[in-house]
Design a protein around this motif. Structure first.
Motif, short mmCIF file in Angstrom:
data_model
loop_
_atom_site.label_atom_id
_atom_site.label_comp_id
_atom_site.label_asym_id
_atom_site.label_seq_id
_atom_site.Cartn_x
_atom_site.Cartn_y
_atom_site.Cartn_z
N ARG A 65 5.99 15.00 13.81
CA ARG A 65 6.93 14.00 13.26
C ARG A 65 8.02 13.63 14.26
NH1 ARG A 65 6.73 10.17 9.31
NH2 ARG A 65 5.50 10.93 7.59
N GLU A 66 8.50 14.64 15.01
CA GLU A 66 9.56 14.37 15.98
C GLU A 66 9.07 13.44 17.08
OE1 GLU A 66 12.48 17.02 18.82
OE2 GLU A 66 11.60 17.97 17.05
N ALA A 67 7.83 13.71 17.56
CA ALA A 67 7.25 12.84 18.58
C ALA A 67 7.05 11.43 18.04
CB ALA A 67 5.92 13.42 19.05
N LEU A 68 6.66 11.36 16.79
CA LEU A 68 6.46 10.05 16.16
C LEU A 68 7.77 9.27 16.09
CD1 LEU A 68 3.99 10.68 13.19
CD2 LEU A 68 3.78 8.94 14.96
N ASP A 69 8.84 9.98 15.70
CA ASP A 69 10.13 9.30 15.59
C ASP A 69 10.59 8.79 16.96
OD1 ASP A 69 10.21 9.71 12.89
OD2 ASP A 69 11.45 11.54 13.00
N GLU A 70 10.40 9.61 18.00
CA GLU A 70 10.77 9.18 19.35
C GLU A 70 9.96 7.96 19.79
OE1 GLU A 70 11.67 13.74 20.91
OE2 GLU A 70 10.28 12.46 22.01
N ASP A 94 -9.15 7.41 20.95
CA ASP A 94 -10.18 7.51 19.90
C ASP A 94 -9.56 7.81 18.53
OD1 ASP A 94 -12.14 6.99 21.68
OD2 ASP A 94 -12.88 9.05 21.84
N VAL A 95 -8.64 8.77 18.51
CA VAL A 95 -7.99 9.12 17.23
C VAL A 95 -7.16 7.94 16.74
CG1 VAL A 95 -6.23 10.59 16.17
CG2 VAL A 95 -7.98 11.60 17.65
N LEU A 96 -6.45 7.29 17.65
CA LEU A 96 -5.64 6.14 17.26
C LEU A 96 -6.53 5.03 16.68
CD1 LEU A 96 -2.90 4.74 17.13
CD2 LEU A 96 -3.31 3.89 19.46
N ALA A 97 -7.68 4.80 17.32
CA ALA A 97 -8.61 3.77 16.83
C ALA A 97 -9.07 4.10 15.41
CB ALA A 97 -9.81 3.65 17.76
N GLN A 98 -9.36 5.37 15.16
CA GLN A 98 -9.80 5.77 13.81
C GLN A 98 -8.70 5.53 12.79
OE1 GLN A 98 -11.16 9.86 13.95
NE2 GLN A 98 -12.68 9.40 15.51
N THR A 132 0.83 -1.21 0.00
CA THR A 132 0.00 0.00 0.00
C THR A 132 0.87 1.26 0.00
OG1 THR A 132 -0.11 0.01 2.40
CG2 THR A 132 -1.95 -1.02 1.22
N LYS A 133 2.11 1.10 0.45
CA LYS A 133 3.09 2.21 0.48
C LYS A 133 2.62 3.36 1.38
CE LYS A 133 5.24 1.28 -4.00
NZ LYS A 133 4.57 0.02 -4.27
N ARG A 134 1.68 3.09 2.24
CA ARG A 134 1.29 4.13 3.19
C ARG A 134 1.35 3.51 4.58
NH1 ARG A 134 -3.87 8.16 3.49
NH2 ARG A 134 -2.76 9.80 4.57
N PHE A 135 2.30 3.95 5.36
CA PHE A 135 2.55 3.33 6.65
C PHE A 135 1.75 4.03 7.75
CE2 PHE A 135 6.34 2.52 4.08
CZ PHE A 135 6.34 1.14 4.10
N LEU A 136 1.67 3.35 8.88
CA LEU A 136 0.88 3.89 9.99
C LEU A 136 1.40 5.26 10.41
CD1 LEU A 136 -1.34 3.48 12.10
CD2 LEU A 136 0.35 2.35 13.55
N VAL A 137 2.71 5.42 10.43
CA VAL A 137 3.26 6.72 10.85
C VAL A 137 2.83 7.84 9.91
CG1 VAL A 137 5.25 5.88 12.16
CG2 VAL A 137 5.45 6.15 9.69
N ALA A 158 0.82 11.05 11.13
CA ALA A 158 1.28 12.41 10.82
C ALA A 158 0.17 13.20 10.14
CB ALA A 158 2.52 12.35 9.93
N ALA A 159 -0.55 12.53 9.24
CA ALA A 159 -1.66 13.20 8.56
C ALA A 159 -2.77 13.55 9.55
CB ALA A 159 -2.21 12.30 7.46
N ALA A 160 -2.86 12.78 10.64
CA ALA A 160 -3.88 13.05 11.66
C ALA A 160 -3.45 14.17 12.60
CB ALA A 160 -4.19 11.78 12.45
N GLY A 161 -2.25 14.71 12.39
CA GLY A 161 -1.81 15.88 13.16
C GLY A 161 -0.70 15.61 14.15
N LEU A 162 -0.16 14.40 14.20
CA LEU A 162 0.92 14.11 15.16
C LEU A 162 2.24 14.71 14.68
CD1 LEU A 162 -1.21 11.94 16.14
CD2 LEU A 162 0.81 10.71 16.97
#
Lengths: 103, 287
Positions: free
Chosen positions: B83-88, B113-117, B68-73, B77-81
């Motif tokens: 990037r630095e926090a995601l990498d950590e 809730d956001v994670l579930a979506q 799919t070439k679209r990863f969870l991260v 990120a598209a949901a507003g997280l």
């Protein structure tokens, strides 16, 4: 059949059937009714049952006209009614006929 | 059906049309039914590679398809997280072996809730992508019950109904959820059917059925609709009532346990349908 005629004077058709010697036999009929179709419907309903042979299965089918069917492994009653008929009344009437057959 | 690595379904290697899509969804439902109350991996092989669906106790916990070439991260990120926090969080997830989502929630980077979506959308899109690339086989790899258990998992039947919604043209339901809002005991959903398969496609009732229940109702409904030709057929036996309304290729099924449910089934009208002509035959003298 008199009971059905009395209580459901608008019925387009009705039949009372009993299961004897491995086959269904109609013991009373009135007007036009698809007997084998109704028995097939009961058979499909019983296959979907949680507890087959547990008691009477009731079916109401609307497809233009209305079929009300009640049956078990030994007897069945079916009535064909015009659209908009009182289904509660028809069910009550057919239940009474089933009770009278059983008694 | 549940032996280790057993192939459940070999599907046609043709471009997926509506029928093939329904067969593929049916095969995935069969796989989840085979897993039952346990846990398992559903391996979905296609011409473009294999996808995985993680199933536990009738819930879809996660689905992933590498191509799919679209990863969870990316989705997070598209949901507003940030990037630095995601990498950590990703680094912590890799070192601790804990799921990324759990780490993010623990850190307060994302709400459950956001994670579930995001997880739901990722799983749904992964399976939709896999089905669109022509599935060649579906296999079940059993795992220890509870292996994938997660509070952020999704009941299988609504999940697959959403999947069907994404891939197929679904007729509008013959009655809306508001029509049965007072009947909490009622299971009700739409079914799309062919001669080969019958799949739940649109949830209406408040009660969510198991996959086994849904498939049984769908199969029974198809047999009854084929017999009736089209219309509404309602049944009652002791405390259980069930109903089928529609045509042989799309119908609504409902199942309930109260007199009120049966009364509703009998009273409901589906006037949008055009009924087939009724052949009335005088069969009064059967023997």
């Amino acid at each position: 059949m008199h009971r059905i005629t009395d209580l459901l004077p608008d019925a387009l058709g009705a039949a009372v059937m009993v299961h004897r010697d491995g086959a269904w036999t109609s013991v009373a009929t009135r007007g036009y009714v698809e007997v084998y179709w109704a028995l097939g419907l009961l058979d499909l309903g019983q296959r979907a049952s949680d507890a087959p042979d547990a008691g009477d299965l009731e079916a109401v089918v609307e497809r233009g006209d209305v079929h009300v069917v009640i049956g078990n492994g030994s007897c069945a009653v079916v009535a064909r009614l015009p659209p908009g008929s009182n289904i509660g009344l028809a069910l009550g009437c057919l239940r009474e006929v089933m009770r009278s057959i059983a008694s | 059906m549940t032996t280790d690595g057993q192939e459940l379904a070999a599907l046609p290697l043709t471009a997926p049309g509506a029928d093939e899509t329904m067969v593929a969804i049916g095969a995935l439902l069969d796989a989840v039914r085979a897993i039952g109350a346990g846990a398992g991996l559903v391996l979905v092989r296609s011409t473009e590679g294999s996808g995985l669906m993680f199933v536990d106790a009738g819930h879809i916990c996660w689905a992933a398809v590498p191509q799919t070439k679209r990863f969870l991260v990316d989705r997070l990120a598209a949901a507003g997280l940030d990037r630095e926090a995601l990498d950590e969080a990703l680094a912590r997830s890799r070192t601790s072996g804990r799921p990324l989502g759990a780490v993010l929630v623990e850190r307060g980077d994302v709400s459950p809730d956001v994670l579930a979506q995001v997880l739901h959308e990722h799983s749904l899109e992964s399976m939709a992508h896999q089905i669109a690339t022509t599935i060649s086989a579906v296999e079940v790899l059993p795992r220890t019950p509870g292996a994938f258990a997660s509070p952020l998992s999704f009941p299988a039947v609504p999940f697959f109904a959403d999947l069907a919604e994404r891939l197929l043209e679904i007729p509008r339901p013959l009655y809306p959820p508001s029509a049965i809002a007072d009947l909490a005991d009622l299971t009700a959903f739409g079914v799309l059917a062919t001669d080969d398969v019958a799949i739940p496609v649109r949830m209406v009732g408040q009660r969510v059925p198991s996959v086994a229940e849904a498939l049984e109702l769908a199969t029974t409904g198809r047999a009854i609709m084929t017999h009736v030709g089209g219309g509404t057929a309602s049944f009652r036996e002791r405390r259980r009532a069930w109903s089928v309304a529609g045509t042989p290729d799309f119908f609504m099924v409902a199942e309930g346990t109260t007199a009120a449910s049966f009364a509703w089934m009998v009273s409901k009208q589906v006037p949008a349908l055009s009924w087939p002509d009724t052949d009335v035959v005088d069969e009064g003298e059967i023997a």
